[in-house]
Scaffold this active site. Sequence first.
Site, PDB file in Angstrom:
ATOM      1  N   GLU A  51      26.812   9.512 -58.092  1.00 19.60           N
ATOM      2  CA  GLU A  51      25.393   9.691 -57.781  1.00 19.60           C
ATOM      3  C   GLU A  51      25.143  10.652 -56.613  1.00 19.60           C
ATOM      4  O   GLU A  51      24.201  11.433 -56.659  1.00 19.60           O
ATOM      5  CB  GLU A  51      24.737   8.336 -57.458  1.00 19.60           C
ATOM      6  CG  GLU A  51      24.621   7.394 -58.648  1.00 19.60           C
ATOM      7  CD  GLU A  51      23.637   7.849 -59.733  1.00 19.60           C
ATOM      8  OE1 GLU A  51      22.926   8.861 -59.537  1.00 19.60           O
ATOM      9  OE2 GLU A  51      23.621   7.199 -60.796  1.00 19.60           O
ATOM     10  N   SER A  82      19.385  15.855 -59.406  1.00 22.39           N
ATOM     11  CA  SER A  82      18.140  15.620 -60.151  1.00 22.39           C
ATOM     12  C   SER A  82      16.960  15.301 -59.242  1.00 22.39           C
ATOM     13  O   SER A  82      15.928  14.852 -59.714  1.00 22.39           O
ATOM     14  CB  SER A  82      18.346  14.492 -61.174  1.00 22.39           C
ATOM     15  OG  SER A  82      18.612  13.266 -60.507  1.00 22.39           O
TER      16      SER A  82
END
Length: 303
Positions: free
Chosen positions: A224, A243
């Site tokens: 992540e 993202s």
Amino acid sequence: MLPETATTKTEPEFSLSNSEIKDEDLPEFRDMQFEKINQLDLDHPGASDEDYRARRDRIAGLAKNFRETHVITDVEYTAEEQKVWQIVATRLEEIQAKRASEFYLDAKKKLGISTNRIPQLSEMNKRLKELSNFRLAPIEGLVETRAFLSWLSYRTMLCTQYIRHPSRPEYTPEPDIVHEAIGHIPNFTNRDFADFSQFIGHGARIATDQQLEELGRLYWFTVEYGLVEEAGEIKAFGAGLLSSFGELENAFTDNVERRPFDLEQVINTPYEYSDMQPILYVIPSYAYLKETTRKYIESFSKK
Ligand SMILES: [Fe+2]
């Protein structure tokens, strides 16, 4: 990922060297435990938008088809959904040009991920299988930690297909197709990263609850929020960074302490899910991450 709340069937036998998974090897989904799959958090920008909720549920419903047919159903995204993608993907691409790992930028091209249109899971799945024998499977939403990570042991990542609410293109409190396709999926084209992910999956299947918590931290600070050193520069490869405009920019400011990757430290460092990350770890390479993780997971079965 959600914090663990339930345990799934654990399967103690595994082989870290088996990367030759085939479609027929995938387990039945019916054993999976879902958690509040169709409920949106109160801070979700779409929580009080009936049309959005209905649309999200309709797309999430396609994942149920997959469990019966093992075929990924393409989504006919609306013009409004495509617009959300175009806005987010374009802005992210600008920041990524400077901050993202070169490998990742190249992988995005190989998978045909562009700013023009939302890529279908089916297309990316087909290409990934060719490149690194990795797979994608549609899912309704967040899944509890052990079940989610365990699927990685089958070289399979569970992915959502719906997209965030149009009122806040920069934000989503849950995974969506932007987070999956722009954040996670390109990294799986790397064999070392795919193997590393599979090791995490094997680990999740045999971990004690304590080990699972540690494994969750390893996942958090790499998959992540990982940084990688490339040609003397620090670049981002973590999906939560790649993202998110805010996180990606913040990662390279003085607000963040960027530390060399140290497995012992990483698995003992707690994190806050909803805050900007104050500490990030820099891996020297995917190959290093893979080998370090292999040794770590091998230690699980010996305890
Ligand atoms: Fe994620």
